[in-house]
Design a protein around this motif. Structure first.
Motif, short mmCIF file in Angstrom:
data_model
loop_
_atom_site.label_atom_id
_atom_site.label_comp_id
_atom_site.label_asym_id
_atom_site.label_seq_id
_atom_site.Cartn_x
_atom_site.Cartn_y
_atom_site.Cartn_z
N LEU A 147 19.27 -0.70 -32.06
CA LEU A 147 19.91 0.49 -31.52
C LEU A 147 21.22 0.11 -30.83
N THR A 148 22.31 0.80 -31.20
CA THR A 148 23.64 0.41 -30.74
C THR A 148 24.43 1.62 -30.28
N LEU A 149 25.09 1.48 -29.14
CA LEU A 149 25.97 2.49 -28.59
C LEU A 149 27.41 2.13 -28.93
N ARG A 150 28.17 3.07 -29.50
CA ARG A 150 29.59 2.87 -29.78
C ARG A 150 30.40 3.92 -29.03
N TRP A 151 31.67 3.62 -28.80
CA TRP A 151 32.53 4.59 -28.14
C TRP A 151 33.91 4.62 -28.79
N SER A 152 34.50 5.81 -28.72
CA SER A 152 35.79 6.06 -29.34
C SER A 152 36.70 6.80 -28.37
N GLU A 153 37.97 6.39 -28.32
CA GLU A 153 38.95 7.04 -27.45
C GLU A 153 39.88 7.97 -28.23
N ASP A 154 39.64 8.11 -29.55
CA ASP A 154 40.45 9.00 -30.37
C ASP A 154 39.58 9.97 -31.17
N GLU A 155 38.48 10.40 -30.54
CA GLU A 155 37.58 11.42 -31.08
C GLU A 155 36.98 11.03 -32.43
N GLY A 156 36.63 9.75 -32.56
CA GLY A 156 35.88 9.29 -33.72
C GLY A 156 36.71 8.79 -34.88
#
Length: 334
Positions: free
Chosen positions: A277-286
């Motif tokens: 299970l992995t959490l990812r994040w985006s600063e440009d809405e994906g």
């Protein structure tokens, strides 16, 4: 002197931006707490707990609802819904509460139908909504609209594609909204066919909706499929449908959350099995994914994200072969 003054002004502007928008300045998620909340075979003598949904409340609390499968972990079978709540950001939780019971009904999926009227789809099948949560729009002409998305389950038992329901009267009535039908349409599906399921939608800064879906029959890739609605849930833009190869997925319900200008996505990061299970994040809405955080390298199935406060998000997920449900609190900034 003017040049020095300009540099000082620029540095001050950057500092102010970092203060006002810390979510974009220093996103560095880290797990700060993990708790086992439901344990199959132990809690209330239930065989398995599945399909967790976590959400926050206006008073700052957290609620997690779990599907409690009485005699086995299979989809069809007797089950009831249970709830645990927290008033301190997930540090402690109330005892398990019973919400709704279907006794020993053979087709236990009717629990979901009790919670939502499936009439708009009664002629072609039923709409599966139990795995994700809906949202209320906060921007645009349709501010206040409720949007809930799911997948159509045909009489053949196959998943027939992505369908959303919308309500402009606070849930009193519902209409069919945006949809992406499966191919081939309304027929038994096989590996390689196109049929989206188990979607999660988020509202973007400009009021558009972004939808992440399970690529049920692995059409094109073992990854998530992303689509966008620019009319607040009436239609999906065909040209927006894309396969996100970064979001590798074994065919599993994931979760997405827009929080303080940052988009977070959670799912098992594996093409073959429900683990890692992995959490990812985006600063440009994906459009791109800036970083990732491993939550659990072992068995991990369906999951759900929720905001806790400005600096924390929470997540609930299935583990130990779909028998248990674990809560994790993640700090977002140092």
């Amino acid at each position: 002197m003017a040049f020095v003054g300009l540099l000082q002004y620029s540095a001050l502007a950057v500092l102010i931006l970092q203060i006002l928008r810390p979510s974009l300045a220093s996103v560095a998620p880290v797990v700060v707490e993990k708790q086992l909340l439901w344990q199959g075979g132990s809690t209330a003598e239930v065989a398995a707990f599945r399909i967790p949904i976590i959400t926050n409340t206006p008073d700052g609390g957290l609620l997690i609802v779990a599907e409690s499968r009485k005699f086995s972990g299979s989809d069809a079978g007797a089950k009831f819904l249970t709830l645990r709540r927290s008033i301190d950001g997930g540090s402690s939780w109330s005892p398990v509460e019973l919400l709704v019971e279907d006794f020993q009904t053979v087709d236990g999926l009717n629990v979901a139908h009790r919670c939502f009227n499936k009439q708009p789809f009664s002629e072609r099948g039923s709409l599966g909504l139990r795995t994700r949560y809906g949202i209320q729009l906060t921007k645009g002409k349709q501010k206040g609209r409720l949007v809930a998305c799911g997948h159509l389950i045909s009489d053949y038992g196959s998943r027939e594609g992505l369908y959303c329901l919308k309500s402009d009267d606070h849930g009193n009535t519902w209409e069919v909204g945006a949809s992406i039908p499966g191919i081939p349409d309304y027929s038994a599906k096989k590996v390689g066919d196109f049929a989206l399921s188990e979607p999660q939608i988020v509202e973007l800064q400009n009021g558009s909706l972004l939808c992440f879906t399970r690529n049920t029959y692995a059409y094109h890739c073992n990854c998530k499929v992303v689509s966008r609605s620019d009319d607040q849930g009436d239609t999906f833009l065909q040209k927006s449908i894309r396969f996100d190869d970064i979001l590798v997925d074994p065919g599993c319900a994931g979760s997405a959350l827009m929080h303080k200008g940052v988009l977070y996505h959670l799912n098992p990061n594996s093409a073959k099995s429900r683990d890692n299970l992995t959490l990812r994040w985006s600063e440009d809405e994906g459009q791109t994914w800036k970083g990732s955080l491993a939550i659990d390298p072992g068995s991990s199935g369906y999951s759900c994200l929720s905001a806790i406060d400005d600096n924390h998000i929470g997540l609930a997920y299935e583990t130990r072969g779909y028998r248990d449900i674990t809560f994790v609190r993640v700090r977002l900034h140092p």
